[in-house]
Design a protein around this motif. Structure first.
Motif, mmCIF file in Angstrom:
data_model
loop_
_atom_site.group_PDB
_atom_site.id
_atom_site.type_symbol
_atom_site.label_atom_id
_atom_site.label_comp_id
_atom_site.label_asym_id
_atom_site.label_seq_id
_atom_site.Cartn_x
_atom_site.Cartn_y
_atom_site.Cartn_z
ATOM 1 N N LYS A 2 63.543 56.928 28.165
ATOM 2 C CA LYS A 2 64.119 57.777 29.197
ATOM 3 C C LYS A 2 63.573 59.185 29.122
ATOM 4 C CE LYS A 2 68.549 55.611 30.007
ATOM 5 N NZ LYS A 2 69.974 55.730 29.910
ATOM 6 N N GLY A 3 63.104 59.663 30.287
ATOM 7 C CA GLY A 3 62.671 61.043 30.386
ATOM 8 C C GLY A 3 61.369 61.368 29.675
ATOM 9 N N THR A 4 60.682 60.359 29.170
ATOM 10 C CA THR A 4 59.435 60.620 28.465
ATOM 11 C C THR A 4 58.307 59.856 29.119
ATOM 12 O OG1 THR A 4 59.682 58.764 26.950
ATOM 13 C CG2 THR A 4 60.634 60.860 26.257
ATOM 14 N N LEU A 5 57.097 60.307 28.842
ATOM 15 C CA LEU A 5 55.945 59.516 29.241
ATOM 16 C C LEU A 5 55.804 58.402 28.216
ATOM 17 C CD1 LEU A 5 53.465 62.296 30.353
ATOM 18 C CD2 LEU A 5 54.989 60.920 31.754
ATOM 19 N N VAL A 6 55.305 57.306 28.622
ATOM 20 C CA VAL A 6 55.365 56.078 27.856
ATOM 21 C C VAL A 6 54.414 56.033 26.665
ATOM 22 C CG1 VAL A 6 55.158 53.582 28.093
ATOM 23 C CG2 VAL A 6 56.097 54.924 29.958
ATOM 24 N N SER A 7 53.399 56.857 26.625
ATOM 25 C CA SER A 7 52.201 56.775 25.797
ATOM 26 C C SER A 7 52.311 56.140 24.421
ATOM 27 C CB SER A 7 51.581 58.150 25.661
ATOM 28 O OG SER A 7 52.450 58.998 24.985
ATOM 29 N N SER A 8 53.064 56.705 23.489
ATOM 30 C CA SER A 8 52.988 56.259 22.101
ATOM 31 C C SER A 8 53.458 54.834 21.904
ATOM 32 C CB SER A 8 53.785 57.199 21.201
ATOM 33 O OG SER A 8 55.155 57.124 21.526
ATOM 34 N N SER A 9 54.328 54.347 22.730
ATOM 35 C CA SER A 9 54.827 52.994 22.532
ATOM 36 C C SER A 9 54.156 51.974 23.433
ATOM 37 C CB SER A 9 56.338 52.970 22.735
ATOM 38 O OG SER A 9 56.650 53.375 24.047
ATOM 39 N N ALA A 10 53.121 52.364 24.164
ATOM 40 C CA ALA A 10 52.447 51.418 25.062
ATOM 41 C C ALA A 10 51.868 50.242 24.286
ATOM 42 C CB ALA A 10 51.374 52.120 25.879
ATOM 43 N N THR A 11 51.344 50.472 23.109
ATOM 44 C CA THR A 11 50.797 49.389 22.302
ATOM 45 C C THR A 11 51.896 48.427 21.883
ATOM 46 O OG1 THR A 11 49.055 50.833 21.489
ATOM 47 C CG2 THR A 11 49.452 48.836 20.242
ATOM 48 N N ASP A 12 53.034 48.968 21.484
ATOM 49 C CA ASP A 12 54.169 48.124 21.107
ATOM 50 C C ASP A 12 54.657 47.307 22.300
ATOM 51 O OD1 ASP A 12 54.103 49.191 18.537
ATOM 52 O OD2 ASP A 12 55.588 50.726 19.018
ATOM 53 N N ILE A 13 54.708 47.921 23.453
ATOM 54 C CA ILE A 13 55.146 47.234 24.664
ATOM 55 C C ILE A 13 54.176 46.127 25.018
ATOM 56 C CG2 ILE A 13 55.531 47.509 27.143
ATOM 57 C CD1 ILE A 13 56.601 50.358 26.413
ATOM 58 N N LEU A 14 52.898 46.380 24.862
ATOM 59 C CA LEU A 14 51.872 45.380 25.162
ATOM 60 C C LEU A 14 52.136 44.094 24.381
ATOM 61 C CD1 LEU A 14 49.251 44.881 26.732
ATOM 62 C CD2 LEU A 14 48.018 45.790 24.771
ATOM 63 N N GLU A 15 52.594 44.224 23.152
ATOM 64 C CA GLU A 15 52.883 43.057 22.316
ATOM 65 C C GLU A 15 54.077 42.255 22.844
ATOM 66 O OE1 GLU A 15 50.847 42.100 19.905
ATOM 67 O OE2 GLU A 15 49.622 43.857 20.345
ATOM 68 N N LEU A 16 54.965 42.894 23.596
ATOM 69 C CA LEU A 16 56.152 42.228 24.134
ATOM 70 C C LEU A 16 55.880 41.465 25.424
ATOM 71 C CD1 LEU A 16 58.769 45.100 23.757
ATOM 72 C CD2 LEU A 16 58.466 43.122 22.240
ATOM 73 N N LEU A 17 54.789 41.792 26.099
ATOM 74 C CA LEU A 17 54.528 41.250 27.425
ATOM 75 C C LEU A 17 53.702 39.968 27.381
ATOM 76 C CD1 LEU A 17 53.612 44.553 29.309
ATOM 77 C CD2 LEU A 17 55.857 43.456 29.080
ATOM 78 N N SER A 18 54.009 39.083 28.320
ATOM 79 C CA SER A 18 53.215 37.861 28.457
ATOM 80 C C SER A 18 51.894 38.200 29.133
ATOM 81 C CB SER A 18 53.979 36.835 29.300
ATOM 82 O OG SER A 18 54.021 37.252 30.658
ATOM 83 N N SER A 19 50.965 37.266 29.088
ATOM 84 C CA SER A 19 49.673 37.505 29.735
ATOM 85 C C SER A 19 49.837 37.671 31.241
ATOM 86 C CB SER A 19 48.692 36.379 29.411
ATOM 87 O OG SER A 19 49.193 35.139 29.863
ATOM 88 N N ARG A 20 50.762 36.959 31.857
ATOM 89 C CA ARG A 20 51.007 37.097 33.299
ATOM 90 C C ARG A 20 51.608 38.462 33.615
ATOM 91 N NH1 ARG A 20 48.608 33.933 37.018
ATOM 92 N NH2 ARG A 20 50.443 33.427 38.225
ATOM 93 N N GLU A 21 52.500 38.953 32.768
ATOM 94 C CA GLU A 21 53.071 40.278 32.977
ATOM 95 C C GLU A 21 51.996 41.350 32.864
ATOM 96 O OE1 GLU A 21 57.608 39.360 31.408
ATOM 97 O OE2 GLU A 21 56.092 39.997 29.977
ATOM 98 N N ILE A 22 51.100 41.197 31.915
ATOM 99 C CA ILE A 22 49.982 42.142 31.765
ATOM 100 C C ILE A 22 49.061 42.066 32.981
ATOM 101 C CG2 ILE A 22 47.920 42.688 30.409
ATOM 102 C CD1 ILE A 22 49.561 41.741 27.918
#
Length: 85
Positions: A2-22
């Protein structure tokens, strides 16, 4: 997230997403609309909306602006990961 740019956790988020979501995020990062993404992926717009709602839930993103930031950052990180750059 909330209220932040996503940058530092984008790599962590990438690990949570399926290939279709990506894949959906990649099309969004290219500037495609939900309808355009649906046509490109041969899905219904409702399915694309479902993918994006799931992505928002996993990433804790609450609005479209942050979703676009996430799309740009995640797809960039995915490209770096795939090319080894």
């Amino acid at each position: 997230m909330k209220g932040t740019l996503v940058s530092s956790s984008a790599t962590d988020i990438l690990e949570l997403l399926s290939s279709r979501e990506i894949e959906v995020l990649g099309h969004l990062a290219e500037g495609h609309t939900y309808s355009s993404i649906a046509r490109r992926m041969q899905l219904s717009p409702h399915t694309v909306d479902t993918y994006l709602r799931r992505i928002r839930g996993k990433a804790g993103v609450n609005n479209r602006a942050h979703l676009m930031i996430l799309a740009l950052q995640v797809t960039r990180r995915d490209e770096v990961r795939l090319t080894g750059a």
